[in-house]
Scaffold this motif. Structure first.
Motif, PDB file in Angstrom:
ATOM      1  N   GLN A  68      -8.762  16.843   0.095  1.00 29.21           N
ATOM      2  CA  GLN A  68      -9.193  17.109   1.466  1.00 29.21           C
ATOM      3  C   GLN A  68      -8.016  17.491   2.357  1.00 29.21           C
ATOM      4  O   GLN A  68      -8.184  18.236   3.322  1.00 29.21           O
ATOM      5  N   LYS A  75      -1.936   2.711  -2.116  1.00 29.01           N
ATOM      6  CA  LYS A  75      -2.716   3.798  -1.531  1.00 29.01           C
ATOM      7  C   LYS A  75      -2.006   5.139  -1.690  1.00 29.01           C
ATOM      8  O   LYS A  75      -2.616   6.188  -1.527  1.00 29.01           O
ATOM      9  N   THR A 119      -6.669  10.905 -10.896  1.00 27.92           N
ATOM     10  CA  THR A 119      -6.579  12.205 -10.231  1.00 27.92           C
ATOM     11  C   THR A 119      -7.862  12.531  -9.463  1.00 27.92           C
ATOM     12  O   THR A 119      -7.810  13.202  -8.423  1.00 27.92           O
ATOM     13  N   SER A 161      -5.283   6.983  -3.108  1.00 26.53           N
ATOM     14  CA  SER A 161      -5.921   8.244  -2.755  1.00 26.53           C
ATOM     15  C   SER A 161      -4.929   9.319  -2.312  1.00 26.53           C
ATOM     16  O   SER A 161      -5.344  10.441  -2.013  1.00 26.53           O
ATOM     17  N   SER A 162      -3.633   8.986  -2.269  1.00 29.66           N
ATOM     18  CA  SER A 162      -2.626   9.951  -1.822  1.00 29.66           C
ATOM     19  C   SER A 162      -1.531  10.076  -2.865  1.00 29.66           C
ATOM     20  O   SER A 162      -1.089   9.074  -3.441  1.00 29.66           O
ATOM     21  N   LYS A 219       0.825  -1.211   0.000  1.00 31.34           N
ATOM     22  CA  LYS A 219       0.000   0.000   0.000  1.00 31.34           C
ATOM     23  C   LYS A 219       0.859   1.261   0.000  1.00 31.34           C
ATOM     24  O   LYS A 219       0.436   2.324  -0.464  1.00 31.34           O
ATOM     25  N   LYS A 231      -7.726   1.932  -4.580  1.00 34.64           N
ATOM     26  CA  LYS A 231      -7.469   2.442  -3.238  1.00 34.64           C
ATOM     27  C   LYS A 231      -6.487   3.616  -3.235  1.00 34.64           C
ATOM     28  O   LYS A 231      -6.241   4.213  -2.186  1.00 34.64           O
ATOM     29  N   ARG A 266      -9.566  10.509  -7.768  1.00 34.21           N
ATOM     30  CA  ARG A 266      -9.585   9.741  -6.519  1.00 34.21           C
ATOM     31  C   ARG A 266      -8.666  10.319  -5.459  1.00 34.21           C
ATOM     32  O   ARG A 266      -8.751   9.956  -4.282  1.00 34.21           O
ATOM     33  N   ILE A 267      -7.749  11.200  -5.844  1.00 32.26           N
ATOM     34  CA  ILE A 267      -6.754  11.724  -4.910  1.00 32.26           C
ATOM     35  C   ILE A 267      -7.417  12.685  -3.927  1.00 32.26           C
ATOM     36  O   ILE A 267      -8.017  13.688  -4.315  1.00 32.26           O
ATOM     37  N   THR A 268      -7.299  12.376  -2.650  1.00 34.45           N
ATOM     38  CA  THR A 268      -7.845  13.244  -1.602  1.00 34.45           C
ATOM     39  C   THR A 268      -6.741  13.840  -0.720  1.00 34.45           C
ATOM     40  O   THR A 268      -6.995  14.793   0.013  1.00 34.45           O
ATOM     41  N   THR A 269      -5.547  13.258  -0.770  1.00 37.06           N
ATOM     42  CA  THR A 269      -4.411  13.776   0.003  1.00 37.06           C
ATOM     43  C   THR A 269      -3.274  14.089  -0.964  1.00 37.06           C
ATOM     44  O   THR A 269      -2.818  13.207  -1.695  1.00 37.06           O
ATOM     45  N   ASN A 285     -10.643  17.226  -5.736  1.00 38.60           N
ATOM     46  CA  ASN A 285     -11.339  16.654  -4.584  1.00 38.60           C
ATOM     47  C   ASN A 285     -10.410  16.511  -3.385  1.00 38.60           C
ATOM     48  O   ASN A 285     -10.566  15.606  -2.566  1.00 38.60           O
TER      49      ASN A 285
END
Length: 309
Positions: free
Chosen positions: A205, A98, A175, A151-152, A47, A149, A177-180, A203
């Motif tokens: 966060q 991840k 892109t 997301s970073s 991950k 999965k 899906r990336i939240t971090t 998106n």
């Protein structure tokens, strides 16, 4: 006579235990115990591959997992596919990812091309550059399709050179899906800053921005695209004192006032006293940090306030 008893624990218990292990070596050892332990340990190992030591081996595994159509396209660029003992991969390793670092992808692929291609095929800088660029594109598109999965993302140093690839519509799934997102640049890559606003990185966060050189206004143009920031950390280095305005900072804070939990401003130039009034709009804010910023009358070298416990 000695008897060996195999302890069968539920998968959920093993996952909780393995996630608490602090070293990769411990996870490797767990993966060798039996089939169940292997199935639990391998996803945790893959991950986050930032700490992997054999970087070229990572690229080889990803290439081995590629579908035949992608492998065929690599052959047109004389990029060899590594051979393994088993005919197919034991796991779908990219599906466990991840987090990715674009700087690592840039250097790992470059090292792979230089280490395995025949001298005749890399005697030209142009040919080698085309191979590297194409392989970067193929892998990122594969991650978009097969890494749900993921997301970073970290974009640092030479990773900025891969930003133009992120504008490709084939990577919209990735892109989006990336939240971090963590961005750290120490040199001027103005085109990359411009292109960030053209991607689907909308998106986010958790945003950590450390820009030691570049166009600050382009940075804030990208930040203003984000509407649901939970964590915002900005460090502008020496350029912050000259190029940033308080209005830019306040507009970003106000725009995300309903979602911000953590806010950190580091070397962001001149701050007005009403920054504290603006913070009152942030209903969820728990941590506010100021480092090496200025007000009209004094320097704030280090200010940290836990607003809500």
């Amino acid at each position: 006579m000695q008897f060996l008893f195999e302890i069968c624990l539920p998968t959920e218990i093993l996952q909780d235990i393995f996630n608490r292990l602090t070293t990769k070596n411990d996870l490797f050892s767990c993966a060798l115990v039996n089939r169940q332990w292997c199935q639990v340990a391998v996803p945790i190992l893959w991950k986050n591959i930032l700490e992997a030591k054999n970087r070229i081996r990572i690229v080889e595994v990803f290439l081995f997992c590629l579908p035949e159509a992608d492998k065929e396209s690599l052959s047109h660029y004389e990029i060899p596919i590594p051979k393994f003992r088993q005919p197919v991969a034991t796991f779908n390793y990219p599906s466990f990812l991840k987090l990715i670092c674009l700087n690592d992808i840039y250097h790992d692929i470059k090292d792979y091309i230089c280490s395995c291609c025949k001298p005749a095929s890399i005697n030209s800088t142009r040919v080698a550059a085309e191979q590297i660029r194409f392989l970067q594109k193929i892998l990122l598109e594969y991650f978009a399709r097969n890494s749900p999965k993921l997301s970073s993302m970290i974009i640092d140093q030479r990773g900025g050179l891969l930003v133009p690839l992120l504008v490709n519509s084939e990577l919209d799934l990735l892109t989006a899906r990336i939240t971090t997102l963590k961005i750290h640049w120490e040199f001027n890559i103005f085109p990359a800053l411009q292109l960030l606003s053209n991607t689907k990185l909308q998106n986010i966060q958790n945003l950590d921005f450390d820009l030691q050189n570049g166009k600050v206004l382009e940075l804030f143009k990208f930040i203003k695209m984000q509407r649901n920031l939970n964590t915002l950390k900005i460090k502008l280095g020496y350029i912050g004192y000259e190029n940033i305005t308080f209005d830019e900072i306040s507009s970003v804070i106000t725009q995300n006032s309903r979602t911000l939990v953590t806010l950190s401003l580091n070397e962001c130039g001149l701050l007005e006293r009403k920054i504290f009034d603006i913070l009152s709009l942030c209903i969820k804010l728990e941590v506010f940090e100021i480092i090496n910023c200025y007000t009209e009358t004094y320097q704030i070298t280090n200010y940290v306030k836990l607003i809500r416990q």
